[in-house]
Design an enzyme around this catalytic site. Sequence first.
Site, PDB file in Angstrom:
ATOM      1  N   GLU A 154       0.803  -1.216   0.000  1.00 59.26           N
ATOM      2  CA  GLU A 154       0.000   0.000   0.000  1.00 59.26           C
ATOM      3  C   GLU A 154       0.844   1.279   0.000  1.00 59.26           C
ATOM      4  OE1 GLU A 154      -4.003  -1.713   2.176  1.00 59.26           O
ATOM      5  OE2 GLU A 154      -2.496  -0.787   3.461  1.00 59.26           O
ATOM      6  N   ASP A 156      -7.314  -1.683  12.797  1.00 64.11           N
ATOM      7  CA  ASP A 156      -7.702  -0.506  12.014  1.00 64.11           C
ATOM      8  C   ASP A 156      -8.559   0.473  12.811  1.00 64.11           C
ATOM      9  OD1 ASP A 156      -6.668  -2.453  10.305  1.00 64.11           O
ATOM     10  OD2 ASP A 156      -7.753  -1.641   8.588  1.00 64.11           O
TER      11      ASP A 156
END
Length: 631
Positions: free
Chosen positions: A311, A453
């Site tokens: 990412e 997260d």
Amino acid sequence: MRMMLAPRARPGRLRRLRGAAVALLLLAAPVPAAQAAGTPQPDAAPPRTVPELADWTPGNGSYAIGPGTRLVAHGRAAREVARTLADDLRAAGEGRVPVTGGSPRDGDIVIDVAPGRRTLGAEGYDLRAGKRLEITGATGTGAFYGTRTLLQLLAGDDRVPGGHTVDVPRYKERGVGVCACYIHVTTPWLENLVRDMAYNKQNQLLLELKVKSDKHPGANSWGYYTKSEIRRLVALGEKYHVTIIPEINSPGHMDPWLEKRTDLQLTDSDGKPQPSRLDITKDEAFAYYTSLIDEYAEVFPAKSWHMGADEYMLGSDFAKYPHVLAYAKKKYGEKATPQDAFVDFINRVHAYATGKGKQLRIWNDGLTGANTVPVAAGTSVEHWLDVKTKPSELIARGYPVQNAAYSLYLVRGGFHTDTEALYEKAWDPRQFEGETLASRDGITGAKISLWPDNGRGETENEVAASMALPLSHVAQVTWGSAHPDPTYAEFTERAESVGHAPGWRNLTKPPVADGTYTLRDTRGRAEPAAYEIKRTADGYVTLKSTKDGDCLETRSGRLTLNVPLEPGSSVTRESCDPASTLQRWQLARTADGYRLTNAITQMSVYVTDDGRLQQYPADQKAPAVWKLTTA
């Protein structure tokens, strides 16, 4: 993350035929002479373990530990396994079983490491139960896994049925990944995980985390781990044959390391620095990252290094960074792409890690096919996302590939793997995101991944409760059959029957009963205050003030992953909210009283000289010690 809200039950072994059913069977079938004479017949079904014993030959009788039982082992490797088993038998309530090098006799447990048993491989074992119990491995690791089976069998019924198994894993890597990369996951929790992983024959714990740096103190934002904490965890892993592999994600997701190194942050064409992206064109950036590899090597002896490499352009694209393309063209020619600069960074880290005796590991999503420069041979790829370059292509090119499928993820406050659905369709490590392979060739194994997260979405204990069966499932499919039981319900019974590993600690029991208590700071800096202390469903406590009806909470300061992780931020009383994880606390006994630590931030309450409550890591400010008296 392998804990539960309460220990799983350890019921006795199922009795298959009882009462009238037995009578009907006897009337309907011929009776063998041995049975007519009263000789008990062995049960053909293998006893229940996780993973399942795929190869089981039943025998007569059974084995049980008695007062004269000894652990007989010869040679260094066998004695080491025997000593660990002795510790675990004691933790399991079997008392002190001595380790000896004498000749075996009936009733003993015999541990043998026989390198000549090559068919057992590096991790397989041979177990025979009868008048004595014998475990043989070609290596110490193989013999160790045989002892895990023994412990599971004893957990079910305190007695091992007579029989023989040769048990060899299908996959080399049987893993769990934990991102303690921003939040701090407690070391007791991780220690429980290591014990349970070993108990289920899982061998690889991949930890993305921050170790408190001596070389770069400016990068020590919370929640780091001290080097002494890591050394203890690694030592436990070595004892239980769990390799702990560290990860510092790069060149993306580096914000925990780049907060005060703005000179190393990638800058876009508008001159805006990107706090999470390392500038891969700078030699200083590479030197900074490799210095972290060196420092981590002081506490992680694993022969692997995980650099993440995922990412990097999440939410952006290379077009905003023209100097990256210029760097690639200067090094690789006019046909080079920006992706080549990214792969170049991976390959430079690969060369550095290889020079230090470590194999490089990366995630797969950066391998989009837009590069002309290949990733260095020998790089291990963890496949989690369906991109252009498929697992079959990576394997054909010779890269070791691990299945880290997104379908195996658990995200705090977000996606949770559907273990029942995976089990019912007989998922196994050949089933990648976007492609299913016909062969196991080239697949190193699989792992389940835990991500924070939304760091306040669930507590550690809540994550643990939801993870127990997924972890058992991954342990099963990486060692043996993907579908050992006809139904998921029966597999659930299998997992529950073996319970937790000996030495596993129940972290959900507060040290005080529910009630109203007056809390007094032993140093006299805070005014005494009365609180109603009440256990939460996940095993923490809330503290409700009897003065104003509000609950103790930490909420101030900068948020990271929705968590107030700034040391020195205030601990205040706020309107009580049973759903708020930030109002849940751990009470821990100390020599003089109790320490109070937030369940999410894992920072303890500190009292300033003027009586204000703040949160700090314990190694930065000494936590307040509280005396509790019944109000």
